[in-house]
Structures are given as C-alpha cells and as structure tokens.
Design a protein around this motif. Sequence first.
Motif, PDB file in Angstrom:
ATOM      1  N   ARG A 115       0.692  25.919   0.059  1.00  0.00           N
ATOM      2  CA  ARG A 115       0.525  24.466  -0.104  1.00  0.00           C
ATOM      3  C   ARG A 115      -0.911  24.038   0.214  1.00  0.00           C
ATOM      4  O   ARG A 115      -1.498  23.236  -0.496  1.00  0.00           O
ATOM      5  CB  ARG A 115       1.475  23.715   0.822  1.00  0.00           C
ATOM      6  N   GLY A 116      -1.435  24.537   1.311  1.00  0.00           N
ATOM      7  CA  GLY A 116      -2.792  24.172   1.713  1.00  0.00           C
ATOM      8  C   GLY A 116      -3.835  24.626   0.717  1.00  0.00           C
ATOM      9  O   GLY A 116      -4.766  23.883   0.392  1.00  0.00           O
ATOM     10  N   THR A 117      -3.679  25.841   0.212  1.00  0.00           N
ATOM     11  CA  THR A 117      -4.625  26.368  -0.767  1.00  0.00           C
ATOM     12  C   THR A 117      -4.567  25.570  -2.064  1.00  0.00           C
ATOM     13  O   THR A 117      -5.601  25.181  -2.622  1.00  0.00           O
ATOM     14  CB  THR A 117      -4.346  27.859  -1.039  1.00  0.00           C
ATOM     15  N   GLU A 118      -3.352  25.318  -2.552  1.00  0.00           N
ATOM     16  CA  GLU A 118      -3.204  24.527  -3.785  1.00  0.00           C
ATOM     17  C   GLU A 118      -3.798  23.137  -3.613  1.00  0.00           C
ATOM     18  O   GLU A 118      -4.504  22.635  -4.490  1.00  0.00           O
ATOM     19  CB  GLU A 118      -1.733  24.418  -4.173  1.00  0.00           C
ATOM     20  N   ALA A 119      -3.507  22.497  -2.489  1.00  0.00           N
ATOM     21  CA  ALA A 119      -4.018  21.146  -2.244  1.00  0.00           C
ATOM     22  C   ALA A 119      -5.539  21.138  -2.174  1.00  0.00           C
ATOM     23  O   ALA A 119      -6.187  20.214  -2.680  1.00  0.00           O
ATOM     24  CB  ALA A 119      -3.425  20.578  -0.959  1.00  0.00           C
ATOM     25  N   PHE A 142      -7.645  23.024  -3.737  1.00  0.00           N
ATOM     26  CA  PHE A 142      -8.255  23.151  -5.062  1.00  0.00           C
ATOM     27  C   PHE A 142      -7.899  22.014  -6.006  1.00  0.00           C
ATOM     28  O   PHE A 142      -8.637  21.744  -6.944  1.00  0.00           O
ATOM     29  CB  PHE A 142      -7.896  24.509  -5.685  1.00  0.00           C
ATOM     30  N   THR A 143      -6.771  21.348  -5.778  1.00  0.00           N
ATOM     31  CA  THR A 143      -6.381  20.274  -6.691  1.00  0.00           C
ATOM     32  C   THR A 143      -6.766  18.887  -6.188  1.00  0.00           C
ATOM     33  O   THR A 143      -7.149  18.035  -6.985  1.00  0.00           O
ATOM     34  CB  THR A 143      -4.866  20.293  -6.984  1.00  0.00           C
ATOM     35  N   GLY A 144      -6.662  18.659  -4.893  1.00  0.00           N
ATOM     36  CA  GLY A 144      -6.929  17.321  -4.364  1.00  0.00           C
ATOM     37  C   GLY A 144      -8.066  17.247  -3.370  1.00  0.00           C
ATOM     38  O   GLY A 144      -8.507  16.170  -3.001  1.00  0.00           O
ATOM     39  N   GLY A 145      -8.517  18.390  -2.900  1.00  0.00           N
ATOM     40  CA  GLY A 145      -9.612  18.417  -1.936  1.00  0.00           C
ATOM     41  C   GLY A 145      -9.105  18.500  -0.504  1.00  0.00           C
ATOM     42  O   GLY A 145      -7.919  18.460  -0.233  1.00  0.00           O
ATOM     43  N   PRO A 146     -10.056  18.589   0.434  1.00  0.00           N
ATOM     44  CA  PRO A 146      -9.709  18.716   1.844  1.00  0.00           C
ATOM     45  C   PRO A 146      -8.881  17.527   2.336  1.00  0.00           C
ATOM     46  O   PRO A 146      -9.109  16.389   1.914  1.00  0.00           O
ATOM     47  CB  PRO A 146     -11.069  18.730   2.549  1.00  0.00           C
ATOM     48  N   GLY A 147      -7.919  17.818   3.184  1.00  0.00           N
ATOM     49  CA  GLY A 147      -7.127  16.764   3.802  1.00  0.00           C
ATOM     50  C   GLY A 147      -5.976  16.226   2.957  1.00  0.00           C
ATOM     51  O   GLY A 147      -5.349  15.253   3.331  1.00  0.00           O
ATOM     52  N   THR A 148      -5.704  16.865   1.817  1.00  0.00           N
ATOM     53  CA  THR A 148      -4.639  16.349   0.941  1.00  0.00           C
ATOM     54  C   THR A 148      -3.342  17.125   1.051  1.00  0.00           C
ATOM     55  O   THR A 148      -2.337  16.699   0.482  1.00  0.00           O
ATOM     56  CB  THR A 148      -5.100  16.347  -0.532  1.00  0.00           C
ATOM     57  N   ALA A 149      -3.339  18.212   1.768  1.00  0.00           N
ATOM     58  CA  ALA A 149      -2.122  19.039   1.861  1.00  0.00           C
ATOM     59  C   ALA A 149      -1.044  18.329   2.681  1.00  0.00           C
ATOM     60  O   ALA A 149      -1.332  17.619   3.627  1.00  0.00           O
ATOM     61  CB  ALA A 149      -2.456  20.379   2.512  1.00  0.00           C
ATOM     62  N   VAL A 150       0.187  18.562   2.259  1.00  0.00           N
ATOM     63  CA  VAL A 150       1.341  18.096   3.020  1.00  0.00           C
ATOM     64  C   VAL A 150       2.075  19.349   3.478  1.00  0.00           C
ATOM     65  O   VAL A 150       2.641  20.084   2.667  1.00  0.00           O
ATOM     66  CB  VAL A 150       2.272  17.204   2.159  1.00  0.00           C
ATOM     67  N   PHE A 151       2.031  19.599   4.777  1.00  0.00           N
ATOM     68  CA  PHE A 151       2.609  20.812   5.332  1.00  0.00           C
ATOM     69  C   PHE A 151       4.050  20.572   5.748  1.00  0.00           C
ATOM     70  O   PHE A 151       4.416  19.469   6.140  1.00  0.00           O
ATOM     71  CB  PHE A 151       1.789  21.289   6.516  1.00  0.00           C
ATOM     72  N   GLU A 152       4.882  21.616   5.644  1.00  0.00           N
ATOM     73  CA  GLU A 152       6.291  21.514   5.994  1.00  0.00           C
ATOM     74  C   GLU A 152       6.695  22.423   7.144  1.00  0.00           C
ATOM     75  O   GLU A 152       7.851  22.450   7.532  1.00  0.00           O
ATOM     76  CB  GLU A 152       7.160  21.800   4.760  1.00  0.00           C
ATOM     77  N   GLY A 153       5.755  23.208   7.644  1.00  0.00           N
ATOM     78  CA  GLY A 153       6.062  24.067   8.788  1.00  0.00           C
ATOM     79  C   GLY A 153       6.816  25.327   8.436  1.00  0.00           C
ATOM     80  O   GLY A 153       7.517  25.886   9.266  1.00  0.00           O
ATOM     81  N   ASN A 154       6.654  25.793   7.206  1.00  0.00           N
ATOM     82  CA  ASN A 154       7.303  27.044   6.817  1.00  0.00           C
ATOM     83  C   ASN A 154       6.402  27.877   5.932  1.00  0.00           C
ATOM     84  O   ASN A 154       5.372  27.470   5.508  1.00  0.00           O
ATOM     85  CB  ASN A 154       8.634  26.772   6.101  1.00  0.00           C
TER      86      ASN A 154
END
Length: 109
Positions: free
Chosen positions: A91-95, A97-109
């Motif tokens: 999720r973090g890697t995809e976010a 490259f697609t939305g930039g730093p700080g856009t990831a939504v983490f779920e804890g898994n």
Amino acid sequence: MIRLTHDGAVGVVTLSHPPHNLIGAEFIDRYCTAQEDASLSLARQLAAGPTVALRVIKRVVNIAVNEGTRAADEALSDELAAMWASNDVRRGTEAMFTGGPGTAVFEGN
C-alpha cells in the motif's frame, strides 16, 4: 519523545519545565492543554501510520536495549522480512508512486 518500556508499552512523553517556569494556574492550564493536544496528535499520526513498520522498529529497539546491538542486528533480517511481506508495504509503495508522500492509508497488515 516516545518512550519504550520494558513491558512493551509505548508512552508519549511531553516537554518538561522546571517549577520556576510554571507561574500561575492560567499558564499551567494553557500549557497542559497544548501538550495534551500535541500528544494526541502524535498518537493519532502513529496509529494511522505504517504500524507494521513501527512494530518492527519497536521490537528491534527493545532487543537492542535489553539484549544489545548484536542481538538486534541478528533479529533484524527476520523482522524486516515480515515487514516487507506485509500488505502495508505494498500500500505504501503504491501510494508513493501514485499519490506522493503522505497519501498511503495503512491497515496494519
């Protein structure tokens, strides 16, 4: 500052001041409210962040504190393998490259 305890708990420690700097109840009320707000903000950021990675960091730091850096180094590859296998890394890697730093939504898994 974030404090890691021996039982695995995490505590958020706010600023401290000598008693002579704490003059008047109004100052104390404003100061405490500001520090509580800052602590809650940090706690929310940590909870919404990459909890899998934070868990690995916490484990490795606890090992280093309790057993030494050599033991932490030895545990690091196993801990990192679990982290890299997590969905949060994807999720973090995809976010990133697609939305930039700080856009990831983490779920804890």
